[in-house]
Design a protein around this motif. Sequence first.
Motif, PDB file in Angstrom:
ATOM      1  N   MET A  96       0.876  -1.167  -0.153  1.00 23.55           N
ATOM      2  CA  MET A  96       0.108  -0.059   0.050  1.00 23.55           C
ATOM      3  C   MET A  96       0.839   1.125  -0.168  1.00 23.55           C
ATOM      4  O   MET A  96       2.064   1.102   0.017  1.00 23.55           O
ATOM      5  N   ASN A  97       0.282   2.390  -0.123  1.00 22.12           N
ATOM      6  CA  ASN A  97       1.146   3.690  -0.002  1.00 22.12           C
ATOM      7  C   ASN A  97       1.373   3.779   1.392  1.00 22.12           C
ATOM      8  O   ASN A  97       0.585   4.012   2.344  1.00 22.12           O
ATOM      9  N   LYS A  98       2.704   3.837   1.604  1.00 22.89           N
ATOM     10  CA  LYS A  98       3.193   3.593   3.070  1.00 22.89           C
ATOM     11  C   LYS A  98       3.011   4.908   3.705  1.00 22.89           C
ATOM     12  O   LYS A  98       3.431   5.010   4.932  1.00 22.89           O
ATOM     13  N   ARG A  99       2.792   5.969   2.993  1.00 24.58           N
ATOM     14  CA  ARG A  99       2.723   7.375   3.861  1.00 24.58           C
ATOM     15  C   ARG A  99       1.249   7.314   4.445  1.00 24.58           C
ATOM     16  O   ARG A  99       0.811   8.056   5.526  1.00 24.58           O
ATOM     17  N   HIS A 100       0.313   6.632   3.786  1.00 24.67           N
ATOM     18  CA  HIS A 100      -1.082   6.812   4.158  1.00 24.67           C
ATOM     19  C   HIS A 100      -1.603   5.493   4.775  1.00 24.67           C
ATOM     20  O   HIS A 100      -2.787   5.599   5.089  1.00 24.67           O
ATOM     21  N   TRP A 101      -0.956   4.503   4.889  1.00 29.31           N
ATOM     22  CA  TRP A 101      -1.312   3.102   5.276  1.00 29.31           C
ATOM     23  C   TRP A 101      -0.613   2.600   6.279  1.00 29.31           C
ATOM     24  O   TRP A 101       0.804   2.524   6.100  1.00 29.31           O
ATOM     25  N   ILE A 102      -1.111   1.794   7.239  1.00 26.83           N
ATOM     26  CA  ILE A 102      -0.196   0.904   8.090  1.00 26.83           C
ATOM     27  C   ILE A 102      -0.765  -0.319   7.976  1.00 26.83           C
ATOM     28  O   ILE A 102      -1.796  -0.735   7.642  1.00 26.83           O
ATOM     29  N   SER A 103       0.165  -1.214   8.260  1.00 25.88           N
ATOM     30  CA  SER A 103      -0.182  -2.704   8.490  1.00 25.88           C
ATOM     31  C   SER A 103      -0.161  -3.157   9.993  1.00 25.88           C
ATOM     32  O   SER A 103       0.768  -2.829  10.481  1.00 25.88           O
ATOM     33  N   ILE A 104      -1.146  -4.148  10.238  1.00 26.39           N
ATOM     34  CA  ILE A 104      -1.134  -4.648  11.751  1.00 26.39           C
ATOM     35  C   ILE A 104      -0.904  -5.933  11.609  1.00 26.39           C
ATOM     36  O   ILE A 104      -1.594  -6.624  10.667  1.00 26.39           O
ATOM     37  N   GLN A 105       0.037  -6.594  12.081  1.00 26.56           N
ATOM     38  CA  GLN A 105       0.477  -7.889  12.271  1.00 26.56           C
ATOM     39  C   GLN A 105       0.275  -8.435  13.496  1.00 26.56           C
ATOM     40  O   GLN A 105       0.026  -7.913  14.513  1.00 26.56           O
ATOM     41  N   PRO A 106      -0.120  -9.938  13.484  1.00 19.60           N
ATOM     42  CA  PRO A 106      -0.249 -10.527  14.985  1.00 19.60           C
ATOM     43  C   PRO A 106       1.118 -10.090  15.787  1.00 19.60           C
ATOM     44  O   PRO A 106       2.002 -10.227  15.405  1.00 19.60           O
ATOM     45  N   GLY A 107       0.659 -10.010  17.107  1.00 13.59           N
ATOM     46  CA  GLY A 107       1.425  -9.657  18.140  1.00 13.59           C
ATOM     47  C   GLY A 107       1.008  -9.319  19.411  1.00 13.59           C
ATOM     48  O   GLY A 107      -0.153  -9.399  19.620  1.00 13.59           O
ATOM     49  N   THR A 108       2.253  -9.402  20.500  1.00 21.02           N
ATOM     50  CA  THR A 108       1.682  -8.910  21.733  1.00 21.02           C
ATOM     51  C   THR A 108       1.029  -7.544  21.936  1.00 21.02           C
ATOM     52  O   THR A 108       0.103  -7.292  22.934  1.00 21.02           O
ATOM     53  N   ASP A 109       1.262  -6.703  21.087  1.00 21.67           N
ATOM     54  CA  ASP A 109       0.710  -5.407  21.279  1.00 21.67           C
ATOM     55  C   ASP A 109      -0.535  -4.993  20.265  1.00 21.67           C
ATOM     56  O   ASP A 109      -0.924  -4.088  20.387  1.00 21.67           O
ATOM     57  N   ALA A 110      -0.844  -6.077  19.672  1.00 24.42           N
ATOM     58  CA  ALA A 110      -2.094  -5.869  18.854  1.00 24.42           C
ATOM     59  C   ALA A 110      -3.393  -6.359  19.557  1.00 24.42           C
ATOM     60  O   ALA A 110      -3.839  -7.326  19.377  1.00 24.42           O
ATOM     61  N   THR A 111      -3.586  -5.350  20.302  1.00 20.29           N
ATOM     62  CA  THR A 111      -4.788  -5.850  21.183  1.00 20.29           C
ATOM     63  C   THR A 111      -6.150  -5.406  20.759  1.00 20.29           C
ATOM     64  O   THR A 111      -6.063  -4.597  19.692  1.00 20.29           O
ATOM     65  N   GLU A 112      -7.406  -5.948  21.063  1.00 21.76           N
ATOM     66  CA  GLU A 112      -8.807  -5.536  20.584  1.00 21.76           C
ATOM     67  C   GLU A 112      -8.975  -4.271  20.633  1.00 21.76           C
ATOM     68  O   GLU A 112      -9.632  -3.379  19.702  1.00 21.76           O
ATOM     69  N   ALA A 113      -8.531  -3.670  21.834  1.00 19.29           N
ATOM     70  CA  ALA A 113      -8.808  -1.925  22.221  1.00 19.29           C
ATOM     71  C   ALA A 113      -8.009  -1.090  20.896  1.00 19.29           C
ATOM     72  O   ALA A 113      -8.371  -0.028  20.298  1.00 19.29           O
ATOM     73  N   LEU A 114      -6.676  -1.585  20.767  1.00 21.53           N
ATOM     74  CA  LEU A 114      -6.089  -0.859  19.537  1.00 21.53           C
ATOM     75  C   LEU A 114      -6.463  -1.024  18.215  1.00 21.53           C
ATOM     76  O   LEU A 114      -6.703   0.062  17.764  1.00 21.53           O
ATOM     77  N   ILE A 115      -6.899  -2.332  17.815  1.00 27.65           N
ATOM     78  CA  ILE A 115      -7.607  -2.535  16.580  1.00 27.65           C
ATOM     79  C   ILE A 115      -8.792  -1.737  16.580  1.00 27.65           C
ATOM     80  O   ILE A 115      -9.119  -0.937  15.241  1.00 27.65           O
ATOM     81  N   GLN A 116      -9.656  -1.628  17.324  1.00 28.12           N
ATOM     82  CA  GLN A 116     -10.883  -0.878  17.266  1.00 28.12           C
ATOM     83  C   GLN A 116     -10.497   0.563  17.075  1.00 28.12           C
ATOM     84  O   GLN A 116     -11.173   1.206  16.205  1.00 28.12           O
ATOM     85  N   GLU A 117      -9.721   0.999  17.851  1.00 31.08           N
ATOM     86  CA  GLU A 117      -9.246   2.431  17.391  1.00 31.08           C
ATOM     87  C   GLU A 117      -8.769   2.929  16.175  1.00 31.08           C
ATOM     88  O   GLU A 117      -8.899   3.760  15.508  1.00 31.08           O
ATOM     89  N   LEU A 118      -7.865   1.913  15.819  1.00 30.05           N
ATOM     90  CA  LEU A 118      -7.358   2.327  14.509  1.00 30.05           C
ATOM     91  C   LEU A 118      -8.257   1.871  13.398  1.00 30.05           C
ATOM     92  O   LEU A 118      -8.226   2.763  12.288  1.00 30.05           O
ATOM     93  N   VAL A 119      -9.173   1.118  13.319  1.00 27.43           N
ATOM     94  CA  VAL A 119     -10.232   0.699  12.428  1.00 27.43           C
ATOM     95  C   VAL A 119     -11.187   2.011  12.450  1.00 27.43           C
ATOM     96  O   VAL A 119     -11.507   2.478  11.244  1.00 27.43           O
ATOM     97  N   THR A 120     -11.587   2.511  13.702  1.00 26.42           N
ATOM     98  CA  THR A 120     -12.460   3.464  13.454  1.00 26.42           C
ATOM     99  C   THR A 120     -11.988   4.910  13.241  1.00 26.42           C
ATOM    100  O   THR A 120     -12.455   5.707  12.285  1.00 26.42           O
ATOM    101  N   ASP A 121     -10.524   5.011  13.580  1.00 25.36           N
ATOM    102  CA  ASP A 121      -9.671   6.262  12.842  1.00 25.36           C
ATOM    103  C   ASP A 121      -9.698   6.104  11.417  1.00 25.36           C
ATOM    104  O   ASP A 121      -9.853   7.327  10.717  1.00 25.36           O
ATOM    105  N   SER A 122      -9.387   4.916  10.916  1.00 28.55           N
ATOM    106  CA  SER A 122      -9.404   4.962   9.286  1.00 28.55           C
ATOM    107  C   SER A 122     -10.762   5.153   8.719  1.00 28.55           C
ATOM    108  O   SER A 122     -10.687   6.001   7.754  1.00 28.55           O
ATOM    109  N   TYR A 123     -11.769   4.526   9.230  1.00 32.26           N
ATOM    110  CA  TYR A 123     -13.066   4.841   8.728  1.00 32.26           C
ATOM    111  C   TYR A 123     -13.294   6.566   8.756  1.00 32.26           C
ATOM    112  O   TYR A 123     -13.861   7.018   7.816  1.00 32.26           O
ATOM    113  N   LEU A 124     -13.185   6.905   9.866  1.00 33.12           N
ATOM    114  CA  LEU A 124     -13.454   8.290  10.078  1.00 33.12           C
ATOM    115  C   LEU A 124     -12.486   9.331   9.101  1.00 33.12           C
ATOM    116  O   LEU A 124     -13.126  10.287   8.557  1.00 33.12           O
TER     117      LEU A 124
END
Length: 146
Positions: A96-124
């Motif tokens: 993806m365009n690395k300036r405007h997109w991020i990738s989330i990979q499985p890991g110990t800091d990929a929590t549900e709360a973080l995912i919810q926030e990032l998805v909502t921010d992307s949507y908005l």
Amino acid sequence: MCNGCQHSTHEKPKALLIDNALRTTTLDAALTLPAAELYTFATDWEGVRVKGKWFLNTAVRKTTVREYHIVNVKAEPLDVMVLCQEYESITPGYRMNKRHWISIQPGTDATEALIQELVTDSYLLVVSSLPHTERPVDPATFETKS
């Protein structure tokens, strides 16, 4: 026993969103948002859009060692840099365009709360780029229009 501790074992932070759980949790979060639509591109590639504009996609990333799910979401360019530095599970957008997109990979800091926030921010972020008459929510207040 550890330094001053009375028990011999500690709970390690668990990777709440390991592989397919990352994909499932992210898609579930995205599809609860108003006017969000799921679209399947090809095997192992799905995306979610609002009013025809993409704000999330999932893929299976294949390395010589293993395969794992990743999720791409949009982010503000300054946030991309900060998130990539702060979270081990976040990298610049895969294919993806690395300036405007991020990738989330499985890991110990990929929590549900973080995912919810990032998805909502992307949507908005995407909703705020739509004409006012097409916005399913007000990005400033995130209240659904009547």
